[in-house]
Scaffold this active site. Structure first.
Site, short mmCIF file in Angstrom:
data_model
loop_
_atom_site.label_atom_id
_atom_site.label_comp_id
_atom_site.label_asym_id
_atom_site.label_seq_id
_atom_site.Cartn_x
_atom_site.Cartn_y
_atom_site.Cartn_z
N ARG A 64 1.71 -14.62 0.85
CA ARG A 64 2.72 -13.94 0.05
C ARG A 64 3.80 -13.39 0.98
O ARG A 64 3.69 -13.47 2.20
CB ARG A 64 2.10 -12.81 -0.78
CG ARG A 64 1.09 -11.99 0.01
CD ARG A 64 0.89 -10.61 -0.50
NE ARG A 64 2.08 -9.80 -0.34
CZ ARG A 64 2.47 -9.26 0.82
NH1 ARG A 64 1.79 -9.47 1.94
NH2 ARG A 64 3.57 -8.54 0.87
N GLY A 65 4.84 -12.82 0.37
CA GLY A 65 5.94 -12.28 1.14
C GLY A 65 7.03 -13.32 1.29
O GLY A 65 6.77 -14.45 1.70
N ALA A 66 8.26 -12.95 0.97
CA ALA A 66 9.35 -13.93 0.86
C ALA A 66 9.50 -14.82 2.09
O ALA A 66 9.48 -16.05 1.97
CB ALA A 66 10.66 -13.20 0.54
N ARG A 98 5.98 -19.58 -7.47
CA ARG A 98 6.39 -18.19 -7.69
C ARG A 98 7.91 -18.19 -7.86
O ARG A 98 8.66 -18.32 -6.88
CB ARG A 98 5.97 -17.27 -6.53
CG ARG A 98 4.46 -17.18 -6.36
CD ARG A 98 4.05 -15.93 -5.60
NE ARG A 98 4.27 -14.73 -6.39
CZ ARG A 98 4.24 -13.49 -5.90
NH1 ARG A 98 4.03 -13.32 -4.61
NH2 ARG A 98 4.43 -12.45 -6.67
N GLN A 212 -0.81 -3.78 -2.40
CA GLN A 212 -0.40 -4.40 -1.13
C GLN A 212 -0.08 -3.37 -0.07
O GLN A 212 -0.24 -3.63 1.12
CB GLN A 212 0.81 -5.31 -1.36
CG GLN A 212 0.54 -6.54 -2.20
CD GLN A 212 0.95 -6.35 -3.65
OE1 GLN A 212 0.89 -5.25 -4.18
NE2 GLN A 212 1.36 -7.42 -4.29
N ASP A 253 12.62 -10.07 -2.23
CA ASP A 253 12.19 -11.42 -2.55
C ASP A 253 13.36 -12.31 -2.97
O ASP A 253 13.27 -13.52 -2.90
CB ASP A 253 11.14 -11.38 -3.66
CG ASP A 253 9.80 -10.89 -3.14
OD1 ASP A 253 8.95 -11.74 -2.82
OD2 ASP A 253 9.62 -9.67 -3.01
N ASN A 263 12.72 -6.92 -5.68
CA ASN A 263 11.61 -6.62 -4.76
C ASN A 263 10.41 -6.16 -5.58
O ASN A 263 10.51 -5.99 -6.81
CB ASN A 263 12.03 -5.55 -3.74
CG ASN A 263 11.04 -5.45 -2.59
OD1 ASN A 263 10.75 -6.44 -1.93
ND2 ASN A 263 10.51 -4.25 -2.36
N LYS A 264 9.30 -5.97 -4.90
CA LYS A 264 8.06 -5.60 -5.59
C LYS A 264 8.30 -4.46 -6.57
O LYS A 264 9.00 -3.49 -6.27
CB LYS A 264 7.01 -5.20 -4.56
CG LYS A 264 5.66 -4.80 -5.14
CD LYS A 264 5.05 -5.89 -6.00
CE LYS A 264 4.83 -7.19 -5.25
NZ LYS A 264 4.25 -8.25 -6.12
#
Length: 381
Positions: A64-66, A98, A212, A253, A263-264
């Site tokens: 995960r993570g852009a 995603r 996270q 993201d 973003n999250k």
């Protein structure tokens, strides 16, 4: 891990995390991931021998993570090429895994294009696959270099905004080595401040519902001996009110052409709090996260995730392959849940966007376009 004050021994840094790598054993190539759903209790690698396995890993947040998703997308296309699979179809599957994370599609399309060019120029399947893997590795190296430059620019910005040092920085979700080819985005700035002796406290949001921050950022902070404290997301307001936050650092993201930041989920409330309390709200992201084809925040597709992530308290070890929960219910059976993976922060709430090409402040569409024009990385729409 509610609080951590231990410092790393002077001049000694922990070994780099092996988060994602290409492996080519006799039984066939694979993309090998550090399974982030198992952290912090276990450091377990997940072997993805084909694109469907990698897509599952992406959807279940094992990777995960852009920025790292961009790297995974690139290696995924290279994997399809090495296996003799349909490369164009593989790129489509990866990009759709995603929808909000623009880097994922960028990495997949970039490597697919190199493969197509090689094949179009007469390369055989093996030669084209070699070209694809070389491009995926180039993307990996570029992201690592970008991480270092973002950290430097971010430190310079903090020194300008907070000249007295002793920074108390608040961050949300996870933006460290677990999301990057290098040491991360926003977390890399905080880590640089720690190494420079200017980090007084890293406030780590839990980042519900998948934690996270608690599972991953606290893990990275502890691993690097940083002074940190973990807090529930809804406790952030009291920290601001008490004057305990000097700046907010988050990743992204997707950044739209007008400077809106996806973003999250939970990032937008932090931006509102920061604005009210006159605290800098800083976004740290590579230019590969900028999507100039997305006009504004309302045009960003926000991923909606399973209700079970909200209605069940799930141990990372028992998330099923479909991303559903499997833990203890915390809501009545059949309860509906609103579970967007991201929220959108408008540009007027963002103090600055820090990229590897420089800093944008104030955040405007014109400034963003000019900065991206200087970047050789924004080449694929």
């Amino acid at each position: 891990m509610a609080d951590q004050d231990a410092q790393s021994p002077v001049g000694i840094e922990p070994p780099a995390l092996s988060v994602l790598r290409w492996d080519d054993p006799p039984e066939g190539p694979a993309v090998v991931l550090l399974d982030q759903t198992r952290l912090p209790s276990e450091e377990v690698e997940l072997v993805c021998a084909d694109v469907p396995a990698l897509v599952r890993a992406i959807r279940t947040l094992a990777v995960r993570g852009a920025p790292l998703l961009g790297i995974a997308g690139g290696y995924g296309v290279a994997l399809a090429a090495a296996r003799g699979d349909d490369v164009a179809h593989a790129a489509e599957l990866l990009e759709a895994a995603r929808p909000t994370a623009v880097n994922l599609g960028y990495g997949a399309r970039r490597v697919a294009r190199v493969h197509a060019v090689a094949a179009g120029n007469g390369a055989g399947p093996q030669e084209a696959a070699v070209a694809a893997l070389a491009e995926a590795r180039a993307l990996h190296r570029e992201d690592a270099a970008a991480s270092g430059r973002m950290a430097q620019y971010g430190l310079e910005l903090l020194a300008e905004l907070l000249p007295h040092g002793g920074h108390r920085l608040l961050t949300h979700c996870n933006t460290g080595a677990l999301v990057s080819g290098g040491e991360g985005t926003a977390f890399a700035v905080a880590l640089g401040a720690h190494r420079a002796g200017s980090l007084r406290r890293l406030w780590v949001d839990e980042t519900r519902p998948l934690l996270q921050g608690a599972r991953l950022t606290a893990y990275e902070a502890a691993r690097n001996g940083m002074p940190y404290s973990l807090l529930t997301d809804n406790a952030a307001g009291s920290l601001f009110a008490a004057g305990e936050v000097d700046a907010v650092l988050i990743g992204a993201d997707r950044i739209a052409a007008d400077g809106s930041v996806a973003n999250k989920v939970g990032s937008y409330p932090l931006a509102v709090l920061a604005k009210y309390h006159h605290v800098p709200f800083i976004v740290v992201a590579p230019t590969t996260t900028v999507d100039l084809d997305t006009a504004d925040g309302t045009s960003i597709v926000v991923e909606q995730r399973s209700a079970a992530e909200v209605t069940e308290l799930t141990s990372p070890q028992i998330v099923s392959a479909g991303g559903e929960g499997g833990g203890q219910s915390v809501a009545p059976p059949g309860a509906l849940a609103y579970n967007p993976a991201f929220d959108i922060t408008p540009p007027e709430l963002v103090t600055a966007i820090v990229t590897e090409e420089g800093i944008i402040s104030p955040v405007t569409g014109v400034g963003l376009a000019e900065l991206c024009a200087r970047s050789s990385q924004i080449t694929i729409s």
